[in-house]
Design an enzyme around this catalytic site. Structure first.
Site, PDB file in Angstrom:
ATOM      1  N   HIS A 211       0.815  -1.213   0.000  1.00  0.00           N
ATOM      2  CA  HIS A 211       0.000   0.000   0.000  1.00  0.00           C
ATOM      3  C   HIS A 211       0.855   1.273   0.000  1.00  0.00           C
ATOM      4  CE1 HIS A 211      -4.363  -1.228   0.552  1.00  0.00           C
ATOM      5  NE2 HIS A 211      -3.695  -2.296   0.163  1.00  0.00           N
ATOM      6  N   SER A 215      -0.164  -0.936  -6.437  1.00  0.00           N
ATOM      7  CA  SER A 215      -0.049  -2.157  -7.223  1.00  0.00           C
ATOM      8  C   SER A 215       0.679  -1.905  -8.527  1.00  0.00           C
ATOM      9  CB  SER A 215      -1.437  -2.716  -7.538  1.00  0.00           C
ATOM     10  OG  SER A 215      -2.002  -3.271  -6.390  1.00  0.00           O
ATOM     11  N   LYS A 239     -14.567  -7.032  -8.631  1.00  0.00           N
ATOM     12  CA  LYS A 239     -13.762  -7.939  -9.465  1.00  0.00           C
ATOM     13  C   LYS A 239     -13.147  -9.053  -8.605  1.00  0.00           C
ATOM     14  CE  LYS A 239     -10.606  -7.823 -13.349  1.00  0.00           C
ATOM     15  NZ  LYS A 239      -9.968  -6.984 -14.361  1.00  0.00           N
ATOM     16  N   ASP A 240     -12.602  -8.679  -7.432  1.00  0.00           N
ATOM     17  CA  ASP A 240     -12.070  -9.711  -6.530  1.00  0.00           C
ATOM     18  C   ASP A 240     -13.186 -10.630  -6.052  1.00  0.00           C
ATOM     19  OD1 ASP A 240      -9.508  -8.871  -6.715  1.00  0.00           O
ATOM     20  OD2 ASP A 240      -9.423  -7.839  -4.788  1.00  0.00           O
ATOM     21  N   GLU A 283       3.228 -34.377  -0.681  1.00  0.00           N
ATOM     22  CA  GLU A 283       2.056 -33.716  -1.256  1.00  0.00           C
ATOM     23  C   GLU A 283       2.515 -32.921  -2.477  1.00  0.00           C
ATOM     24  OE1 GLU A 283      -1.437 -33.652   0.441  1.00  0.00           O
ATOM     25  OE2 GLU A 283      -0.349 -35.517   0.622  1.00  0.00           O
TER      26      GLU A 283
END
Lengths: 394, 232
Positions: A211, A215, A239-240, A283
C-alpha cells in the site's frame, strides 16, 4: 457548555483513526484500471489462509499430539466429531488451494516484474511468507501421524542431519533428542500453531509495503493519470469478489466431491517406523523440491540445491537490473520465463512420479535451467535491454 | 400420515427391522464372519446408525461385547459391556494375541481398508471370490491358501465365505459373490465416513456459489460499465 453530540464513528475515529484508515486503504485507494484476473490470487491466498486458521482452531480442540492418540484422534474428528469431517476437509483442501494461489501469485510477479523497484520489500516479505507457509505445511502434515507423515518427516530430518557441523545438533535440539517421538510430535504441533499465526503478522507487513508503493499492473509502467486509475471500491471489490466466488467453487468441488484427490491414501495407515512405504511421495506442493532432492546424487548437494532454489529468489530484484518491468515489453523474457514455469511444473511431475531414469534426467535438466535462468539468462537479458535502451537515448 | 407409516411398518415388519441395503447386509456378514478376526478400531457402534440401524439394535449389539475397564481394587482386570460410544474394536486384546491366533499374520483393520488397500473395494471383492482348490502338484507355503487374485497365488487368510454360511434377515440368498459384494459395500461405507452427507452438502454449497457467481458477474459488469475508455 457541552459539545455537540458526536456520532459513534466520529468519536471512535478521533481517538483511533481506523475508520478513516480503512476508507483510505480499501475504499478510496487508487488502483491501476488495467489489472487482469491474475491480480486476484493474492486475495485468494488471504481467504484460504483465513479458512485454514479458523478450521485449524477447531481441529486443535479435538486433536491429541501424542504418538498413542494422534492418529485415532484424527479418525475421531473424521467420524464422530459433529461436522468434524467438514472442518478437516476445509483444512486439508485449504492447504492445496493456498499453495496453488501462492504459486500463481508468484508467477504473476515474475512475469510482470512486480519484484522490481520500488516493490522489492513486497517481494521479500512475500517470499518470507512462502517460507513460513512451507514450514507450517510441513509441521501440519506430520500431525495426523500416518505413514506419509512419519516417513515424510524422516526424509526431512535426514536431510537436516546431512548439514555439516550444525545439522545433527540442530535436528536433535528441534526434535528433543529422541528422534521422531512424542516430544517431536508435540513440538511440531506447537510449531504449526506458532508459524501459522506469525503468517498473519507478516501478511500485515506484506500488504503495508504494497500500500506504500501501490499495485503494479500488466504494462509494468507507473500509471498515475486519473483516467488510468480507479478507486478500490467498488471496482476491485466486485472484481475480486467474482474471482473469489469462482475460486471457492473450485475449492468446494474439491473438498465435497474429490476429497481423496489431493491426499495420499497411505496416510490413513497409522505411522509404523518398522515398515517403509514402497514409495515415499510428498504432497503435490512440495513435489518440485522433493524432485530436486532426489535428482542430486549427494544428499547434502540435493539439500543445498533445493533450498537454494528458493533462496535465489530473494536476490531476484538485484539479479534483474533491467528497468523494464513487464515481460510484455521484454521479448527475450517472454521465451525464457515460460520455460522456467515449465521447468517448475516438470519438477513437480517428477517429484510425484516413482524415481525412474527418465524423470531423474527431466528433473536434472529442469533444476539446471532454474539456476541458469536466475544466474545467467536473466542478468544477461537485463544487461542487453539496458544497453539497447542507452543506445535509444543517444 | 405418520400413523399410516407406522401401521404399514407394523404390517410389513420385513421393511422395518430387516436388512435391505448392501451396507446393512455387509454389516451382517461382518458381524457373523469377518469380526471373528478383523477389527474396526475407529468405527463406534453408534456410527452404525448412519446405516439405518435403530438405537436399540445398536445398544444390543454393543452390549454383546465385554471390553477392558481398568483394574478393580484387588488389581485384577475388570471388564464392562461396551457402550454405543465405544469403538467396535478388535476381537483380540492385543496385536500379539491376534498374530498368535493367525499363524503370525495380523488381520488388517477394517476402518480405512477401502481407502488404503491398493485397488480399493474391487480388489477386496476380487480376493474374496477368488478362492479355488489348487491345481494338482501346486505346493503352497504352510498356513496359506490358494487364491487366484493374489500375485503369488496364495494368501494367509483362510477362505472366509462359503455359500449359505449365514442367514440374511431379509432373505437374500447368501452366495459367496453376494456376501463379498455386501462386505465391499460395508467396507466402502466405513472407509469413507459421511460420504452421503458430504455429497449432499456439496451439492448445496456448489449451487449456492454458482448462483452467487452469477450475481457477482452481473454486478461486476455493471460497475465496470462506467469505465468505457480503452485500457492501456
Amino acid at each position: 457548555m457541552t459539545e455537540r453530540p458526536q456520532s459513534v464513528s466520529t468519536w471512535l475515529n478521533t481517538r483511533l483513526p481506523i475508520l478513516s484508515a480503512f476508507r483510505r486503504e480499501y475504499v478510496e485507494f487508487s488502483m491501476p484500471r488495467n489489472l487482469n484476473y491474475l491480480w486476484n490470487f493474492g486475495a485468494f491466498a488471504v481467504v484460504s489462509l483465513t479458512l485454514l486458521i479458523l478450521s485449524g482452531i477447531f481441529l486443535a480442540l479435538n486433536y491429541t499430539p501424542t504418538l498413542a492418540d494422534a492418529f485415532s484422534s484424527v479418525e475421531t474428528i473424521d467420524r464422530q466429531v459433529a461436522s468434524g469431517w467438514l472442518i478437516r476437509s476445509v483444512h486439508m483442501g485449504g492447504v492445496s488451494m493456498l499453495f496453488a494461489a501462492l504459486y500463481v501469485h508468484i508467477a504473476r510477479s515474475l512475469y510482470y516484474g512486480s519484484y522490481k523497484a520500488p516493490r522489492e520489500l513486497v517481494w521479500l516479505t512475500g517470499l518470507g511468507l512462502l517460507l513460513l507457509v512451507m514450514i507450517t505445511a510441513f509441521a501440519g502434515y506430520v500431525l495426523p501421524w500416518g505413514q506419509m507423515s512419519y516417513w515424510g518427516a524422516t526424509v526431512v530430518v535426514n536431510a537436516v542431519n546431512t548439514v555439516p557441523l550444525v545439522g545433527k545438533p540442530l535436528a536433535s535440539w528441534l526434535l528433543g533428542g529422541e528422534g521422531l517421538g512424542n516430544v517431536a510430535l508435540h513440538r511440531l504441533f506447537v510449531l504449526h500453531f506458532v508459524t501459522a499465526f506469525s503468517i498473519i503478522g507478516v501478511i500485515v507487513l506484506h500488504v503495508a509495503t504494497l500500500h506504500v508503493t501501490g499495485s503494479n499492473n500488466p504494462t509494468g509502467k507507473d500509471l498515475t493519470e486519473p483516467d488510468q486509475t480507479v478507486p478500490f471500491h467498488p471496482y476491485y471489490t466486485t472484481k475480486d469478489g467474482l474471482g473469489l466466488c469462482l475460486f471457492l467453487l473450485v475449492y468446494a468441488a474439491l473438498i465435497f466431491f474429490a476429497p481423496d484427490f489431493l491426499t495420499l491414501s497411505d496416510n490413513y495407515v497409522q505411522a509404523n517406523p518398522l515398515i517403509t512405504p514402497s514409495d515415499i511421495t510428498p504432497e503435490w506442493y512440495f513435489a518440485p523440491f522433493y524432485a530436486i532432492l532426489r535428482a542430486v546424487p549427494s544428499k547434502l548437494g540435493g539439500l543445498i540445491l533445493a533450498t537454494g532454489s528458493i533462496v535465489i529468489l530473494f536476490a531476484l530484484p538485484w539479479l534483474d537490473s533491467s528497468t523494464i518491468r513487464s515481460a510484455r515489453f521484454r521479448p527475450w523474457l517472454r521465451v525464457a520465463l515460460p520455460l522456467l514455469f515449465l521447468a517448475f511444473l516438470a519438477l513437480g511431475l517428477a517429484g510425484m512420479s516413482p524415481p525412474s531414469p527418465f524423470w531423474l534426467w527431466i528433473s536434472r535438466a529442469a533444476v539446471a535451467y532454474w539456476y541458469v535462468y536466475f544466474l545467467g539468462l536473466l542478468p544477461m537479458i537485463a544487461r542487453r535491454e539496458q544497453a539497447s535502451r542507452r543506445k535509444e537515448h543517444f | 400420515m405418520r400413523r399410516l407409516f407406522i401401521a404399514s411398518m407394523l404390517a410389513f415388519p420385513a421393511f422395518a427391522a430387516h436388512a435391505s441395503t448392501p451396507e446393512q447386509r455387509g454389516l451382517e456378514v461382518f458381524r457373523q464372519v469377518c469380526s471373528s478376526c478383523h477389527s474396526l478400531n475407529h468405527v463406534t457402534y453408534a456410527d452404525l446408525g448412519e446405516l439405518g440401524l435403530s438405537v436399540s439394535d445398536i445398544k444390543a449389539y454393543a452390549a454383546q461385547h465385554e471390553i477392558p475397564d481398568g483394574l478393580d481394587d484387588d488389581g485384577d482386570p475388570k471388564t464392562r459391556p461396551a457402550h454405543p460410544s465405544d469403538v467396535i474394536g478388535s476381537p483380540y486384546l492385543t496385536a500379539g494375541m491376534a498374530r498368535m491366533a493367525n499363524h503370525g499374520g495380523l488381520p488388517p483393520d477394517f476402518s480405512r481398508l477401502a481407502m488404503t488397500q491398493k485397488g480399493g473395494i474391487r480388489r477386496i471383492i476380487d480376493i474374496l471370490v477368488s478362492y479355488t482348490s489348487p491345481p494338482e502338484g501346486k505346493k503352497l507355503p504352510p498356513g496359506s491358501y490358494y487364491n487366484t487374485a493374489m500375485p503369488h497365488l496364495h494368501i494367509a487368510m483362510p477362505p472366509p465365505l462359503h455359500d449359505g454360511q449365514i442367514k440374511y434377515t431379509d432373505g437374500t440368498n447368501p452366495t459367496v459373490p453376494q456376501m463379498a459384494h455386501d462386505v465391499g459395500a460395508f467396507l466402502s461405507w466405513a472407509g469413507h465416513p459421511h460420504l452421503h452427507t458430504r455429497h449432499r452438502t456439496g451439492l448445496f454449497v456448489l449451487s449456492y456459489l454458482a448462483i452467487l457467481s452469477g450475481f457477482l458477474f452481473v454486478l461486476k459488469r455493471r460497475v465496470w460499465a462506467k469505465q468505457t475508455k480503452k485500457l492501456p
